[in-house]
Structures are given as structure tokens and as C-alpha cells.
Design a protein around this motif. Structure first.
Motif, short mmCIF file in Angstrom:
data_model
loop_
_atom_site.label_atom_id
_atom_site.label_comp_id
_atom_site.label_asym_id
_atom_site.label_seq_id
_atom_site.Cartn_x
_atom_site.Cartn_y
_atom_site.Cartn_z
N PHE A 162 0.80 5.50 45.89
CA PHE A 162 0.48 6.62 45.00
C PHE A 162 1.54 6.73 43.91
CE2 PHE A 162 -1.51 8.35 49.02
CZ PHE A 162 -2.83 8.21 48.60
N LYS A 210 -1.67 12.93 50.78
CA LYS A 210 -2.63 12.74 49.70
C LYS A 210 -1.88 12.73 48.37
CE LYS A 210 -6.57 13.04 52.08
NZ LYS A 210 -7.64 12.04 52.08
N GLY A 211 -1.74 11.58 47.78
CA GLY A 211 -1.06 11.48 46.50
C GLY A 211 -2.05 11.22 45.38
N THR A 212 -1.50 10.96 44.21
CA THR A 212 -2.31 10.68 43.03
C THR A 212 -2.44 9.17 42.83
OG1 THR A 212 -1.61 12.72 41.95
CG2 THR A 212 -2.54 11.00 40.55
N SER A 213 -3.66 8.69 42.78
CA SER A 213 -3.90 7.27 42.49
C SER A 213 -4.15 7.10 41.00
CB SER A 213 -5.09 6.76 43.28
OG SER A 213 -4.79 6.62 44.65
N ASP A 214 -3.61 6.04 40.42
CA ASP A 214 -3.77 5.79 38.99
C ASP A 214 -4.57 4.51 38.72
OD1 ASP A 214 -1.81 4.15 40.01
OD2 ASP A 214 -0.47 4.32 38.28
#
Length: 265
Positions: free
Chosen positions: A208, A160-164
């Protein structure tokens, strides 16, 4: 990330460029890449400096199978590929480039997800109609290119990463037809550059923040500019030293280089 076995042409911060052949490079560890975004040589007689883009079509397809297999080994099990290729080839005999390359990719182990149609909106640049106003031998030319989206073993990301990506971008870019213009080859200084918009969309939609993105045919460096813009770790491999220098030059001119990078090589 393992960098042993090859000295970067340029490395600073999150960006690495290798002046090397993707088929021979051993500086990139297997199962380490999150996303590949690239536009390989097309086999349509584009005049690169030290690559013959007019080799027989069967040899071109053999080369395609080799580099696709190598790249499959470099991506993580949930790694992805965004491959920008032409729909077809008319010069020297019609060839279904998109169909052939997609079939080869599946044969070497890539799994198919979808295809995005990139409408370059360049129909005004047409110079050939085959038989003008005649059914004798007309050419049908589509002003589009294809972006084939594939993956290694599983489509859903493990971590689970950060989406921008914004809501507006997500809604627009998940529509399978992208409408924006191509890049000016004279302005860039490369025979087949793609605009930064193309890798930027692929990167934001399919990876991500801080993921590792590879372009095995870096060319003029558009993918790495997009990596800087989106805060991804970018690796570019380019066999032509002059194009490596062009990529570094473009990174500097982009302006982000002065703020984020310090040239060490």
C-alpha cells in the motif's frame, strides 16, 4: 521506526540508506517491514567490488539461508518478499538456482505464494551454445529471470491501506509473465542493476501507499527510486560504500530528490 544502533549513510524524508551488512545490521526493528524487494548476489561470478560472487555453491546457499532468515525476522506477520533470482546457473557446472533458493526460503520459514517470470528479452546477447549444431553437449539458455513471491505468516494484509495501482496495471501485472528489458550495467555503473520497472511493479502490486519497503542488497538504488515514484518509505542496506554513493547519485539524477528530499548526511 527504530533506527538506534546504526547511523544511516543517507537519510532524508522517506528514504534511508545504510552502508552495512544485512547479516549484521541492528538498525532496523523486527516485524517492521511491509515488503522486501531485492535481487541478491547470484553466485554466478558477477564482478562486484568487494563481494566474491564465485564462492563454492554450498557456501553460497548457506549465505542465502542466513540472510533469508534475518529478513524473515524484519518483516511484519503479513510482510512479503519479492526475490529476483536467476532460473539456473551454467558456468562452472549446472545448478538449479531458482529451485534451491526457493526451497531454502521455505525451510527457514518463508511461505510460498507464486512465481513471476521476468522475460528480459535478451536472447540476442547469447554468446555460448555448448556444442554448436551437435547433440554432444548443447546449452539451453532461457532469457528469463524469476521473481519469487513469498510471505511470513499470512498472505492477506491485516490493515486496509491505499492502493495506487490502475486497472490496466493490475490486469497486466497479475499475468505471471512480465515482458520488459533489463538495465544497462555500463550506463548505471553497477555490474548487476535491475531496472526501476521491476521494483515498481512489485511495490504497487504487493504493498500500500506509505508502506515500508526494504532492499537488503540495494546495489545501484533502483528499489529506492521506485519507492520515491510510488510514495513508499524506502530502506536500503548496501555493504559497498561506493554503491551507496551510486544509489544517492541516481536518486539525485532522477530529479525527484530535489523536490522531495534534502540531503542531511
Amino acid at each position: 521506526m527504530k533506527l538506534a544502533g546504526g547511523i544511516p549513510f543517507f537519510k532524508s524524508g522517506s528514504i534511508t540508506i545504510y552502508n552495512d551488512d544485512i547479516l549484521k545490521i541492528d538498525a532496523i526493528e523486527g516485524d517492521s517491514i511491509d515488503l522486501i524487494v531485492t535481487s541478491p548476489p547470484y553466485g554466478v561470478d558477477i564482478k562486484y567490488e568487494n563481494y566474491n560472487d564465485n564462492i563454492p555453491y554450498d557456501r553460497y546457499l548457506d549465505f542465502t539461508a542466513e540472510w533469508l532468515k534475518k529478513c524473515l525476522n524484519l518483516v511484519k506477520p503479513d510482510g512479503r518478499l519479492c526475490l529476483n533470482i536467476p532460473l539456473d546457473k551454467l558456468k562452472g557446472g549446472g545448478q538449479s538456482v531458482y529451485v534451491d533458493i526457493t526451497s531454502i526460503a521455505k525451510k527457514v520459514g518463508w511461505k510460498y505464494h507464486t512465481t513471476i517470470i521476468w522475460n528480459e528479452q535478451n536472447i540476442s546477447r547469447r554468446t555460448a551454445w555448448g556444442s554448436w549444431l551437435s547433440a554432444s553437449a548443447p546449452f539451453v539458455i532461457a532469457p528469463v529471470e524469476m521473481i519469487v513471491v513469498m510471505y511470513k505468516k499470512q498472505w492477506k494484509k491485516k490493515h486496509k491501506g491505499t492502493s495506487d495501482i490502475s486497472r490496466e496495471e493490475f490486469l497486466e501485472w497479475t499475468n505471471g509473465v512480465w515482458n520488459f528489458g533489463g538495465e544497462n550495467r555500463t550506463k548505471i555503473g553497477h555490474p548487476a542493476p535491475f531496472p526501476v520497472e521491476l521494483p515498481k511493479r512489485c511495490i504497487k502490486l504487493f504493498s500500500f501507499v506509505e508502506d515500508v519497503v526494504l532492499d537488503p542488497f540495494l546495489g545501484s538504488g533502483s528499489t529506492l527510486i521506485a519507492c520515491l515514484e510510488t510514495n513508499r518509505k524506502g530502506i536500503g542496506v548496501e555493504i559497498n560504500k561506493n554503491y551507496c554513493e551510486l544509489a544517492v547519485k541516481r536518486l539525485k539524477e532522477y530529479g525527484i530528490l530535489q523536490r522531495k528530499l534534502v540531503e542531511v548526511l
